[in-house]
Design an enzyme around this catalytic site. Structure first.
Site, mmCIF file in Angstrom:
data_model
loop_
_atom_site.group_PDB
_atom_site.id
_atom_site.type_symbol
_atom_site.label_atom_id
_atom_site.label_comp_id
_atom_site.label_asym_id
_atom_site.label_seq_id
_atom_site.Cartn_x
_atom_site.Cartn_y
_atom_site.Cartn_z
ATOM 1 C CB CYS A 71 -0.931 0.032 1.219
ATOM 2 S SG CYS A 71 -1.918 -1.439 1.465
ATOM 3 C CG HIS A 127 -1.228 3.314 4.618
ATOM 4 N ND1 HIS A 127 -1.107 2.050 4.085
ATOM 5 C CD2 HIS A 127 -0.597 3.271 5.825
ATOM 6 C CE1 HIS A 127 -0.458 1.274 4.924
ATOM 7 N NE2 HIS A 127 -0.125 2.000 5.993
#
Length: 484
Positions: A71, A127
Site C-alpha cells: 500500500c 496511509h
C-alpha cells in the site's frame, strides 16, 4: 458571403478550438485497495461489476499497468511520481505508531493541481503518515478530507489497534461510527460533486477501503454470489460489488450534475490481491507482498474526457510513478521537475506507444525484504534478484468450500542471489526461468539495477513509538497527529 465575414467566422472557430483545448477536465482518481487482477467482471465473468466494466470497456484498459507490491509505497508513487526506494518508503508500509510520512519537501499531485485552479478533495485511505499535522491531507494540498490514516480497519467501527481512525478534515468523524465505509465515502463524493461549481476544475481522489481485509460486507452483497461456496471468497466478492455500486452512484451523480462528459476517470489497484484474504490474480504468479506479476501488475483503466480512441486495450508499460505527471498533463498544468514518472497522457489518449521502456519493481535492502529484494523490467525482460516476496504460485479463485493452501517462500538471506529472468511478454505467468539461458541479459539488467542503486535511500522503518499510543489515549481513543 463577404470575405470579411468569412475571416471573422474562421477566427471565431479558431478561438473556440483554443478554448476547448485549454479546458481543464475534472479528474476522478479511484484506487481499489488490494483488488486482484482477476477480480473484475471484464476479466472474470463470475464477478458482478457492471459499473466498473462499463467504464473500462468505454475507455482504455491498461494491460501492463504496474504498481508496488504493498500500500504505502504505491500511494507514495501515485502522489509524488517518485520511486519509493528514493523516499525511504520501500519497506512494508507505514505503521500506526511509526514517526514516518511521505517526505514533506516533495510537491505532490493535489498541490500542483491547485496551482491551476483545481478544487481538491480526498475521500478514503491516506496511509502516507500522520505523526505530524504537516503530513496529513489538508496540509498537503487537499481542500477537504474524509477518511482514515492507517493501513486497514473495521469497516463499521473504524478501529485499528484499539483506537478509532476516521477523520473529517482535522477532527474525529464520530458520526460515521457504525456505518459501512463504502456507503458514506460514496455519499461524500456525491455531496462534493452536487455542490461543486462545474466551472471550476475538480480533482477528486477516492482511495476506497474496499477490498482490503477484514472481510466485511452487508449480507445482501455476498448473497449475490450463491455459486461461490467458500465463505471468505463469497464475502470478498460482495465487497467488490459494493465498491462497484459506489462507483456507479458517483458516476451517475457526475451525469446528473452535467459534469460527466468533462471528467477523466483513472482507476487502479494499489497492489495485487491479498491471496490469504480471498482476492485473486489468476493467471498471474503470486500476489500482494511479492515482486511477481500477481503482486505488481494490476487492474487499471482510464475513461472519459480527452481520450481519442476508446474501447481498446493499451499494451504499453505504465507505472505508478507515471500517474502524477500523466494527470498533470491531462490538466494542462506545469510538470514537477526531477521526478521518476513520465507524462503518458498523449500515449494513452492517442493510443500511441508508451514512453516507458523500463521500471524498477522495488529495491529493498532491509534485512528481511518482506515484499521482495530487487527487480527490474526492461522491454520484454524481467529480472528478479534475491528474495521475491512471501507467496508463490498460481491460484484460481477460491470458489469451493475449502481455502486453497498457499505456497510460502522461506526467506533466505542471500542478497542478490538467486537471479531469476523471465520474458514476461512471451511468458506472462513467469513459468520458465531463463537466467541460465541468457547470462548476458542477466548481467546487463543487474548492471542497470546497480545504476538505480546510486540514488537508493535507506528504508525509513523505525520501531513503533509509545508516544503515538499515548497521544491516541489523550485524544479520546483516536489515532491523532502531533507526536513527531
Amino acid at each position: 458571403m463577404a470575405r470579411g465575414n468569412i475571416s471573422f467566422l474562421v477566427f471565431v472557430c479558431f478561438l473556440s478550438c483554443i478554448l476547448v483545448s485549454a479546458k481543464r477536465p475534472h479528474i476522478v482518481f479511484i484506487v481499489a485497495d488490494d483488488l486482484g487482477f482477476n477480480d473484475v467482471g471484464f476479466r472474470n465473468p463470475d464477478m458482478i461489476t457492471p459499473n466498473i466494466d462499463k467504464l473500462a470497456n468505454e475507455g482504455v484498459i491498461f494491460d501492463s499497468a504496474y504498481v508496488l507490491p504493498v500500500c504505502s509505497p504505491s500511494r507514495s508513487a501515485f502522489m509524488s511520481g517518485i520511486y519509493p526506494f528514493k523516499t525511504g518508503l520501500q519497506h512494508i508500509v507505514i505503521g500506526p505508531a511509526q514517526n514516518v510520512c511521505l517526505p514533506l519537501n516533495l510537491t505532490i499531485l493535489p498541490q500542483q493541481l491547485k496551482k491551476v485552479g483545481y478544487a481538491t478533495h480526498i475521500i478514503g485511505k491516506w496511509h502516507l503518515g500522520f505523526c505530524n499535522w504537516n503530513c496529513t491531507p489538508t496540509y498537503r494540498g487537499f481542500d477537504s478530507y474524509l477518511g482514515y490514516y492507517n493501513a486497514d480497519e473495521d469497516y463499521y467501527k473504524h478501529t485499528i489497534g484499539g483506537f478509532y481512525d476516521l477523520h473529517e478534515n482535522e477532527t474525529p468523524g464520530w458520526n460515521f461510527n457504525g456505518k459501512y465505509s463504502a456507503y458514506f465515502f460514496a455519499e461524500r463524493a456525491q455531496h462534493i460533486i452536487t455542490n461543486h461549481s462545474a466551472e471550476q476544475p475538480l480533482f477528486l481522489y477516492l482511495p476506497f477501503q474496499n477490498v482490503h481485509a477484514p472481510i466485511e460486507v452487508p449480507p445482501k452483497y455476498a448473497n449475490m454470489y450463491p455459486y461461490v461456496r467458500n465463505w471468505g471468497r463469497q464475502n470478498f466478492c460482495g465487497m467488490v460489488t459494493i465498491l462497484d455500486e459506489a462507483i456507479g452512484n458517483i458516476t451517475q451523480t457526475l451525469k446528473d450534475k452535467g459534469m460527466y462528459e468533462d471528467t477523466l476517470i483513472l482507476f487502479t489497484a494499489d497492489n495485487g490481491a491479498e491471496l490469504i484474504a480471498y482476492g485473486n490474480n489468476w493467471p498471474l504468479r503470486g500476489g500482494k507482498h511479492t515482486l511477481w506479476e500477481g503482486g505488481t501488475r494490476v487492474t487499471s483503466f482510464m475513461s472519459g474526457y480527452g481520450l481519442q480512441e476508446t474501447g481498446i486495450t493499451h499494451t504499453g508499460i505504465l507505472h505508478a510513478v507515471d500517474w502524477m505527471p500523466t494527470l498533470i498533463g491531462a490538466a494542462g498544468a506545469e510538470q514537477v521537475p526531477g521526478i521518476d514518472g513520465i507524462n503518458q497522457w498523449d500515449s494513452i489518449r492517442l493510443n500511441q506507444p508508451s514512453k516507458r521502456t523500463e521500471f524498477i519493481y522495488n529495491l529493498d535492502d532491509f534485512y528481511i525484504p518482506t515484499q521482495g529484494h530487487a527487480g527490474i523490467r526492461m522491454g520484454d525482460w524481467k529480472l528478479l534478484l534475491g528474495y521475491p516476496g512471501s507467496i508463490d504460485g498460481w491460484y484460481e479463485p477460491m470458489n469451493d468450500t475449502k481455502d486453497t493452501p498457499l505456497t510460502m517462500n522461506i526467506f533466505p538471506n542471500t542478497g542478490d542471489s538467486p537471479a531469476r529472468l523471465f520474458n514476461v511478454i512471451a511468458d506472462p505467468r513467469e513459468l520458465k526461468d531463463l537466467a541460465a539461458d541468457f547470462p548476458d541479459i542477466v548481467q546487463n539488467l543487474t548492471a542497470r539495477i546497480n545504476e538505480y542503486r546510486q540514488s537508493y535511500v535507506k528504508a525509513n522503518y523505525p520501531k513503533p513509538l509509545q508516544i503515538a499510543v499515548d497521544k491516541a489515549k489523550q485524544n479520546g481513543g483516536v489515532w491523532s497527529p502531533g507526536w513527531c
